[in-house]
Motif scaffolding. Structure first.
Motif, PDB file in Angstrom:
ATOM      1  N   GLY A   1       0.805  -1.221   0.000  1.00 21.22           N
ATOM      2  CA  GLY A   1       0.000   0.000   0.000  1.00 21.22           C
ATOM      3  C   GLY A   1       0.836   1.268   0.000  1.00 21.22           C
ATOM      4  N   TYR A   2       2.137   1.136  -0.112  1.00 19.21           N
ATOM      5  CA  TYR A   2       3.017   2.312  -0.159  1.00 19.21           C
ATOM      6  C   TYR A   2       3.574   2.509  -1.563  1.00 19.21           C
ATOM      7  N   ALA A   3       3.986   3.733  -1.863  1.00 25.44           N
ATOM      8  CA  ALA A   3       4.544   4.049  -3.176  1.00 25.44           C
ATOM      9  C   ALA A   3       5.965   3.498  -3.260  1.00 25.44           C
ATOM     10  N   LEU A   4       6.064   2.268  -3.745  1.00 28.26           N
ATOM     11  CA  LEU A   4       7.351   1.576  -3.855  1.00 28.26           C
ATOM     12  C   LEU A   4       7.392   0.874  -5.213  1.00 28.26           C
ATOM     13  N   ALA A   5       8.597   0.692  -5.733  1.00 29.73           N
ATOM     14  CA  ALA A   5       8.727   0.014  -7.023  1.00 29.73           C
ATOM     15  C   ALA A   5       8.377  -1.468  -6.903  1.00 29.73           C
ATOM     16  N   ALA A   6       8.589  -2.024  -5.727  1.00 25.14           N
ATOM     17  CA  ALA A   6       8.238  -3.426  -5.499  1.00 25.14           C
ATOM     18  C   ALA A   6       8.281  -3.727  -4.005  1.00 25.14           C
ATOM     19  N   VAL A   7       7.546  -4.754  -3.615  1.00 21.21           N
ATOM     20  CA  VAL A   7       7.702  -5.334  -2.287  1.00 21.21           C
ATOM     21  C   VAL A   7       8.225  -6.743  -2.504  1.00 21.21           C
ATOM     22  N   ARG A   8       9.438  -7.001  -2.050  1.00 18.78           N
ATOM     23  CA  ARG A   8      10.068  -8.310  -2.269  1.00 18.78           C
ATOM     24  C   ARG A   8      10.018  -9.099  -0.975  1.00 18.78           C
ATOM     25  N   VAL A   9       9.550 -10.328  -1.070  1.00 19.01           N
ATOM     26  CA  VAL A   9       9.262 -11.105   0.135  1.00 19.01           C
ATOM     27  C   VAL A   9      10.054 -12.409   0.161  1.00 19.01           C
ATOM     28  N   ILE A  10      10.725 -12.646   1.289  1.00 18.58           N
ATOM     29  CA  ILE A  10      11.299 -13.968   1.551  1.00 18.58           C
ATOM     30  C   ILE A  10      10.393 -14.618   2.591  1.00 18.58           C
ATOM     31  N   ASP A  11       9.613 -15.588   2.160  1.00 19.00           N
ATOM     32  CA  ASP A  11       8.637 -16.249   3.031  1.00 19.00           C
ATOM     33  C   ASP A  11       9.131 -17.665   3.281  1.00 19.00           C
ATOM     34  N   ASP A  12       9.566 -17.920   4.508  1.00 18.13           N
ATOM     35  CA  ASP A  12      10.162 -19.231   4.794  1.00 18.13           C
ATOM     36  C   ASP A  12       9.883 -19.583   6.260  1.00 18.13           C
ATOM     37  N   ALA A  13       9.473 -20.807   6.469  1.00 17.87           N
ATOM     38  CA  ALA A  13       9.136 -21.248   7.834  1.00 17.87           C
ATOM     39  C   ALA A  13      10.315 -21.071   8.791  1.00 17.87           C
ATOM     40  N   LYS A  14      11.530 -21.137   8.256  1.00 13.27           N
ATOM     41  CA  LYS A  14      12.721 -20.990   9.105  1.00 13.27           C
ATOM     42  C   LYS A  14      12.902 -19.561   9.596  1.00 13.27           C
ATOM     43  N   LEU A  15      12.099 -18.639   9.039  1.00 16.11           N
ATOM     44  CA  LEU A  15      12.192 -17.244   9.473  1.00 16.11           C
ATOM     45  C   LEU A  15      11.033 -16.874  10.399  1.00 16.11           C
ATOM     46  N   ALA A  16      10.321 -17.888  10.922  1.00 11.54           N
ATOM     47  CA  ALA A  16       9.160 -17.623  11.784  1.00 11.54           C
ATOM     48  C   ALA A  16       9.579 -16.809  13.010  1.00 11.54           C
ATOM     49  N   SER A  17      10.758 -17.123  13.562  1.00  4.00           N
ATOM     50  CA  SER A  17      11.295 -16.321  14.665  1.00  4.00           C
ATOM     51  C   SER A  17      12.586 -15.679  14.193  1.00  4.00           C
ATOM     52  N   TYR A  18      12.831 -14.484  14.693  1.00  6.64           N
ATOM     53  CA  TYR A  18      14.065 -13.785  14.323  1.00  6.64           C
ATOM     54  C   TYR A  18      15.285 -14.432  14.958  1.00  6.64           C
ATOM     55  N   THR A  19      16.284 -14.714  14.145  1.00  5.20           N
ATOM     56  CA  THR A  19      17.638 -14.949  14.652  1.00  5.20           C
ATOM     57  C   THR A  19      18.584 -14.220  13.696  1.00  5.20           C
TER      58      THR A  19
ATOM     59  N   ALA B   1       5.265   8.826   4.782  1.00  6.99           N
ATOM     60  CA  ALA B   1       5.418   7.707   3.841  1.00  6.99           C
ATOM     61  C   ALA B   1       4.283   7.776   2.815  1.00  6.99           C
ATOM     62  N   GLU B   2       4.659   7.894   1.540  1.00 12.98           N
ATOM     63  CA  GLU B   2       3.663   8.038   0.473  1.00 12.98           C
ATOM     64  C   GLU B   2       2.978   6.711   0.199  1.00 12.98           C
ATOM     65  N   THR B   3       1.684   6.768   0.092  1.00 11.02           N
ATOM     66  CA  THR B   3       0.951   5.542  -0.212  1.00 11.02           C
ATOM     67  C   THR B   3       0.895   5.323  -1.721  1.00 11.02           C
ATOM     68  N   GLY B   4       0.600   4.110  -2.117  1.00  9.46           N
ATOM     69  CA  GLY B   4       0.553   3.773  -3.532  1.00  9.46           C
ATOM     70  C   GLY B   4       0.143   2.334  -3.704  1.00  9.46           C
ATOM     71  N   GLN B   5       0.586   1.762  -4.792  1.00  8.14           N
ATOM     72  CA  GLN B   5       0.228   0.372  -5.081  1.00  8.14           C
ATOM     73  C   GLN B   5       1.477  -0.316  -5.614  1.00  8.14           C
ATOM     74  N   ALA B   6       2.126  -1.091  -4.780  1.00 11.99           N
ATOM     75  CA  ALA B   6       3.387  -1.722  -5.182  1.00 11.99           C
ATOM     76  C   ALA B   6       3.166  -3.195  -5.504  1.00 11.99           C
ATOM     77  N   PRO B   7       3.787  -3.699  -6.576  1.00 18.17           N
ATOM     78  CA  PRO B   7       3.682  -5.129  -6.876  1.00 18.17           C
ATOM     79  C   PRO B   7       4.456  -5.960  -5.850  1.00 18.17           C
ATOM     80  N   VAL B   8       3.915  -7.110  -5.496  1.00 15.64           N
ATOM     81  CA  VAL B   8       4.579  -8.006  -4.543  1.00 15.64           C
ATOM     82  C   VAL B   8       5.280  -9.120  -5.325  1.00 15.64           C
ATOM     83  N   GLU B   9       6.540  -9.333  -5.026  1.00 14.94           N
ATOM     84  CA  GLU B   9       7.305 -10.376  -5.716  1.00 14.94           C
ATOM     85  C   GLU B   9       8.061 -11.215  -4.699  1.00 14.94           C
ATOM     86  N   ALA B  10       8.229 -12.487  -5.011  1.00 14.39           N
ATOM     87  CA  ALA B  10       9.027 -13.346  -4.136  1.00 14.39           C
ATOM     88  C   ALA B  10      10.507 -13.047  -4.370  1.00 14.39           C
ATOM     89  N   LEU B  11      11.269 -13.086  -3.288  1.00 11.94           N
ATOM     90  CA  LEU B  11      12.712 -12.863  -3.390  1.00 11.94           C
ATOM     91  C   LEU B  11      13.398 -14.198  -3.105  1.00 11.94           C
TER      92      LEU B  11
END
Lengths: 345, 264
Positions: free
Chosen positions: A76-94, A188-198
């Motif tokens: 929802g922010y004015a960004l060129a992309a939102v890149r996501v690393i989605d992994d069960a091993k990242l459920a808790s921060y280390t 922070a400017e709002t917008g519509q950013a595409p979501v991509e897997a990283l």
């Protein structure tokens, strides 16, 4: 070789360097309980401004497990992309997990700047990430300026008594963190950013999480106090709290303290105000003998009226105070009590 | 247990600061220097752990000649040996360059644990220990509020401070780097006996060449950051300063809080 060919070569090089010059800025967003951390929104604002100043592009990076709704929030922010690393091993921060997830992505994309919110979590791992990918490391910026044609970052030094202007030398990626409150989350400017897997490689952890505990059991809630009398190192000892306590009682105030007072055991830890304590916003905040290190300021600068009493006229607390008295609090506090008593007579 | 402690000597936080003529740092002339606060706590933690395990504490510090005083104090408090990284080539380093030099010095021997403070009171990068851990490839934790040895000294149970009044408890395998937060313990005072003994304890001085370090890779030359200038912060609107002796100032303040700010 004809002149024409050489000329064409120069043109194509120019085009290439223009492409190279389009700066890429990544903003690594921290989240808590399924929502973006407030300081992540501030980091977005910082990243958008830096991108605008450098005619570049800002992209957000999110890492964790089960990231759909967070990705939607970030998009929802004015960004060129939102890149996501989605992994069960990242459920808790280390730190090991975060560094191993981000390092290959950083090496592959080679952004010019990577912005982190200056939270305890970021500071725990992003210096390590900088070392891992051989990037520049610029912690705790409070702003940047390119008015002179050169990009200079400001950051507090000497516990906030001075502000340094810092230049980043050399080529390659620089990792930096943005101090709380330096940029407004509302900006922070709002917008519509595409979501991509990283893409990431193997994620490894380097610590085992055993649990969390609350510091100091029964918390005194200072966040609802209308008046706070806050004590700093200048108080000088647990045996010297009496006059300040008397003043607090007269004002109907809660006692608070900066970190050195707590560390010295003069007041219990649940009285601590600042980044590792409570964040308060009373109507009236009396800072007595507090120099005003940034870690303290972030916890109290939402106060409506701030009074500072300090021996050192250069104490940074005066930069956020509305009223200042340069003097010894051991003289000023009893005088304040007397003046208030006179008022109620 | 063999423990290294990295300490930094910094200007006394109580000292009145003046700027150097070139405006790029503080004027160090007549400036009192002390051991960085969180490093004092790191040293205390090291001494306690060494006492429990009949171990050795070696204290490391990088900086100019004056740093000798900080090292002598650490020896007086109970550290067994001191190593001083002293070379003009080391000066002006950012966290990466300083950690690179420390890594070279620390790698000459083997340690089970490296302790340091979470943040220096001067440059305040809060990063040197983490970067050092990276050079070693060891785990680390920042803002450590508790350290206990576990499973016969193979790992640590670590309490680390989080935001909003919470601590996280984690288990970290040794060897590791722990960046200690001020307040973790109660640092001891040097005894007269300790001060006398310190004079006889070994103090080693190392230059870049002794560590086979390229001078271009350390200090200001090896840093990605360069401080261009320092200044006293602008106060925005600034505080309204109230003059006069304590009694006059107090009366004026109360008046202003009632009539201007309307908070009384």
């Amino acid at each position: 070789m004809s002149q024409d060919v050489v000329f064409q070569d120069v043109v194509s090089q120019d085009l290439m360097s223009q492409d190279v010059m389009s700066k890429k800025i990544w903003i690594v967003l921290q989240h808590r309980e399924g929502r973006l951390h407030r300081m992540s929104r501030e980091a977005i604002a910082a990243g958008q401004r830096l991108a605008a100043a450098l005619s570049g592009q800002a992209e957000a990076v999110l890492l964790g497990a089960g990231m759909e709704s967070l990705a939607a929030e970030a998009s929802g922010y004015a960004l060129a992309a939102v890149r996501v690393i989605d992994d069960a091993k990242l459920a808790s921060y280390t730190p090991g997990g975060y560094v191993s997830a981000l390092a290959p992505a950083l090496r592959a994309a080679a952004p010019d700047f990577v912005i982190f919110p200056h939270t305890y979590q970021s500071i725990d791992y992003f210096p390590r990430l900088a070392q891992e990918v051989d990037a520049g490391l610029l912690p705790e910026i409070t702003g940047f300026d390119d008015a002179t044609g050169e990009l200079l970052f400001s950051r507090p030094v000497m516990g906030g008594k001075l502000v340094a202007q810092v230049r980043v030398k050399g080529e390659g990626t620089t990792l930096l963190s943005v101090q709380s409150g330096a940029f407004s989350a509302d900006a922070a400017e709002t917008g519509q950013a595409p979501v991509e897997a990283l893409a990431s490689e193997e994620i490894t952890s380097d610590r085992e999480i055993l649990g969390v505990e609350e510091v100091g059991g029964d918390q005194i809630d200072l966040t609802k106090a209308e008046v706070i009398v806050a004590l700093g190192r200048g108080v000088g000892g647990a045996d010297k709290l009496g006059p300040s306590e008397e003043l607090a009682k007269l004002l109907g105030a809660e006692l608070g303290a900066s970190r050195p007072v707590i560390d010295s055991g003069w007041l219990p830890r649940d009285r601590q105000i600042g980044s590792s304590g409570q964040t308060v916003a009373p109507k009236l905040y009396l800072a007595l003998g507090i120099s005003g290190a940034i870690q303290h300021l972030v916890g109290m600068k939402g106060s409506s009226t701030v009074v500072a009493v300090n021996k050192d006229p250069g104490a940074p607390i005066f930069t956020v105070a509305d009223y200042g008295i340069v003097g010894d609090l051991h003289e000023v506090v009893p005088a304040l009590t007397a003046a208030l008593e006179e008022l109620s007579d | 247990m063999r423990i290294a402690v990295c300490i930094k000597q910094v200007p006394d936080t109580e000292a009145r600061l003046r700027l150097r003529q070139d405006g790029r740092w503080v004027d160090e002339e007549d400036l009192p220097f002390v051991i960085n606060e969180s490093d004092e706590y790191a040293l205390e933690e090291a001494l306690t752990l060494a006492e429990k395990t009949e171990g050795e504490v070696v204290v490391f510090s990088l900086g100019p000649a004056r740093v000798k005083e900080a090292l002598r104090k650490a020896l007086a408090l109970g550290a067994h040996r001191a190593v001083h990284l002293r070379d003009e080539a080391f000066d002006g380093g950012d966290a990466l360059a300083t950690a690179r030099a420390l890594h070279a010095a620390l790698s000459r021997e083997s340690f089970d644990l490296i302790l340091t403070g979470s943040q220096s009171d001067d440059s305040g990068y809060g990063a040197t220990g983490s970067v050092l851990a990276g050079f070693f490839g060891w785990p680390h934790a920042w803002l450590v509020m508790g350290i206990d040895l576990e499973d016969g000294g193979g790992s640590l149970r670590v309490v680390r401070e989080m935001e909003s009044g919470m601590n996280e408890i984690v288990r970290i395998a040794l060897p590791a780097v722990m960046e200690v937060q001020a307040g973790i313990n109660h640092p001891r005072y040097a005894s007269l006996k300790g001060i006398m003994q310190a004079k006889r304890k070994p103090q080693e001085v190392l230059a870049a060449a002794d560590l086979s370090l390229d001078p271009a890779a350390v200090g200001a030359a090896g840093s990605r950051l360069e401080v261009v200038s320092v200044a006293f912060p602008q106060s925005g609107d600034g505080a309204q300063m109230i003059e006069g002796d304590a009694s006059t100032a107090a009366k004026t303040l109360v008046e202003k809080l009632r009539k201007e700010a309307r908070v009384l």
